[in-house]
Design a protein around this motif. Structure first.
Motif, PDB file in Angstrom:
ATOM      1  N   LEU A  17      67.075 -22.243  23.274  1.00 20.90           N
ATOM      2  CA  LEU A  17      67.650 -21.470  24.376  1.00 20.90           C
ATOM      3  C   LEU A  17      66.877 -20.178  24.593  1.00 20.90           C
ATOM      4  CD1 LEU A  17      71.187 -22.426  23.459  1.00 20.90           C
ATOM      5  CD2 LEU A  17      70.594 -22.123  25.858  1.00 20.90           C
TER       6      LEU A  17
ATOM      7  N   GLU B  34      67.574 -13.479  25.284  1.00 26.32           N
ATOM      8  CA  GLU B  34      68.015 -12.510  26.273  1.00 26.32           C
ATOM      9  C   GLU B  34      66.875 -11.520  26.552  1.00 26.32           C
ATOM     10  OE1 GLU B  34      71.299  -9.211  26.034  1.00 26.32           O
ATOM     11  OE2 GLU B  34      71.912 -11.133  25.196  1.00 26.32           O
ATOM     12  N   GLN B  35      66.608 -11.264  27.806  1.00 30.47           N
ATOM     13  CA  GLN B  35      65.561 -10.321  28.162  1.00 30.47           C
ATOM     14  C   GLN B  35      66.159  -8.935  28.378  1.00 30.47           C
ATOM     15  OE1 GLN B  35      62.007 -10.633  28.558  1.00 30.47           O
ATOM     16  NE2 GLN B  35      62.597 -12.252  27.164  1.00 30.47           N
ATOM     17  N   GLY B  36      65.904  -8.020  27.458  1.00 32.20           N
ATOM     18  CA  GLY B  36      66.374  -6.647  27.620  1.00 32.20           C
ATOM     19  C   GLY B  36      67.889  -6.546  27.586  1.00 32.20           C
ATOM     20  N   HIS B  37      68.392  -5.375  27.968  1.00 34.72           N
ATOM     21  CA  HIS B  37      69.836  -5.146  27.965  1.00 34.72           C
ATOM     22  C   HIS B  37      70.343  -5.270  29.397  1.00 34.72           C
ATOM     23  CE1 HIS B  37      69.505  -3.898  23.813  1.00 34.72           C
ATOM     24  NE2 HIS B  37      68.488  -3.124  24.152  1.00 34.72           N
ATOM     25  N   ASP B  38      71.247  -6.210  29.597  1.00 38.70           N
ATOM     26  CA  ASP B  38      71.674  -6.487  30.970  1.00 38.70           C
ATOM     27  C   ASP B  38      72.920  -5.716  31.380  1.00 38.70           C
ATOM     28  OD1 ASP B  38      73.404  -7.807  29.347  1.00 38.70           O
ATOM     29  OD2 ASP B  38      73.378  -9.696  30.452  1.00 38.70           O
ATOM     30  N   GLU B  39      73.458  -4.895  30.459  1.00 41.83           N
ATOM     31  CA  GLU B  39      74.630  -4.102  30.836  1.00 41.83           C
ATOM     32  C   GLU B  39      74.235  -2.651  31.054  1.00 41.83           C
ATOM     33  OE1 GLU B  39      77.426  -4.973  27.731  1.00 41.83           O
ATOM     34  OE2 GLU B  39      78.027  -6.858  28.672  1.00 41.83           O
ATOM     35  N   LEU B  40      75.138  -1.914  31.694  1.00 42.73           N
ATOM     36  CA  LEU B  40      74.756  -0.539  32.056  1.00 42.73           C
ATOM     37  C   LEU B  40      75.134   0.476  30.977  1.00 42.73           C
ATOM     38  CD1 LEU B  40      75.765  -0.727  35.773  1.00 42.73           C
ATOM     39  CD2 LEU B  40      73.454  -0.461  34.898  1.00 42.73           C
TER      40      LEU B  40
END
Lengths: 215, 10
Positions: free
Chosen positions: B1, B4-10
């Protein structure tokens, strides 16, 4: 993005709008902690170092710029605006916020996802955000009486955190590899700080009375 | 799978 995350971002945005509205409409920042606001500037600048390296979505990029811009604007107003800065309750805002910055940075050096410049600063921003509200909460407690807009501001900030927790629960059950314990644990700690405030907020709301915090 | 690329939350 799920509905909880979106609701969290929106309540975060509303809290900032409420604060800007208070400062703009009343030309006053009484009851607002400059130290908390300065910590938020550091939080956003440290976290969004990825603005130029990782593109997630237009939504994310715009929100990041809004959070950086609005937090800078608030601090600028409280420090530089002639009428506003006179209303700053400096003597009530005495929290030693440098210790929070130092402590968060040391923790980020010890606990992070990867030992890279960006990841250290990301973890630092997460830890610092968790404690950034403390100077504001201490200030509210000291002044006892909380004006309406300041109360709403802290309420929406707390709601933002609560929605983010729901968002993580949702993601945990819907995404196969969802694990982000740094953000989740720090988020839990951060939300716990609001518990006391929420308690008195709801009591005042139920009794239709002015929000008052016990000394 | 995919990671995850980077942090997707703010």
């Amino acid at each position: 993005m799920n509905i909880f995350r979106f609701a969290g971002d929106m309540t975060h945005l509303i809290s900032i709008v409420v604060l800007l509205l208070k400062i703009y409409a009343t030309k006053s920042c009484s009851g607002i902690s400059l130290k908390t606001q300065e910590l938020y500037v550091i939080v956003f600048l440290a976290r969004y170092l990825d603005l130029f390296t990782d593109f997630i979505s237009v939504y994310n990029t715009v929100m990041k710029l809004v959070f950086i811009g609005s937090s800078l604007a608030i601090v600028w107003c409280m420090r530089m605006h002639r009428a506003v800065k006179r209303t700053y309750d400096k003597e009530l805002d005495t929290f030693r916020h440098y210790f929070l910055v130092l402590g968060s940075f040391v923790l980020a050096l010890l606990l992070h996802e990867k030992f890279t410049f960006q990841e250290i600063f990301w973890a630092f921003s997460i830890y610092l955000e968790a404690v950034a509200i403390l100077p504001q909460l201490v200030m509210l407690q000291r002044s006892g009486n909380v004006d309406n807009l300041t109360g709403q501001y802290v309420f929406f900030l707390g709601a933002y955190r609560a929605f983010y927790i729901l968002n993580w629960i949702y993601r945990f059950f819907t995404e196969p590899h969802f694990s982000r314990w740094i953000a989740c644990l720090s988020g839990l700690v951060q939300t716990a700080f609001y518990a006391d405030f929420f308690y008195y907020y709801f009591i005042s709301w139920k009794n239709n009375a002015k929000l008052q915090l016990p000394a | 799978l995919p990671q995850e690329q980077g942090h997707d939350e703010l």
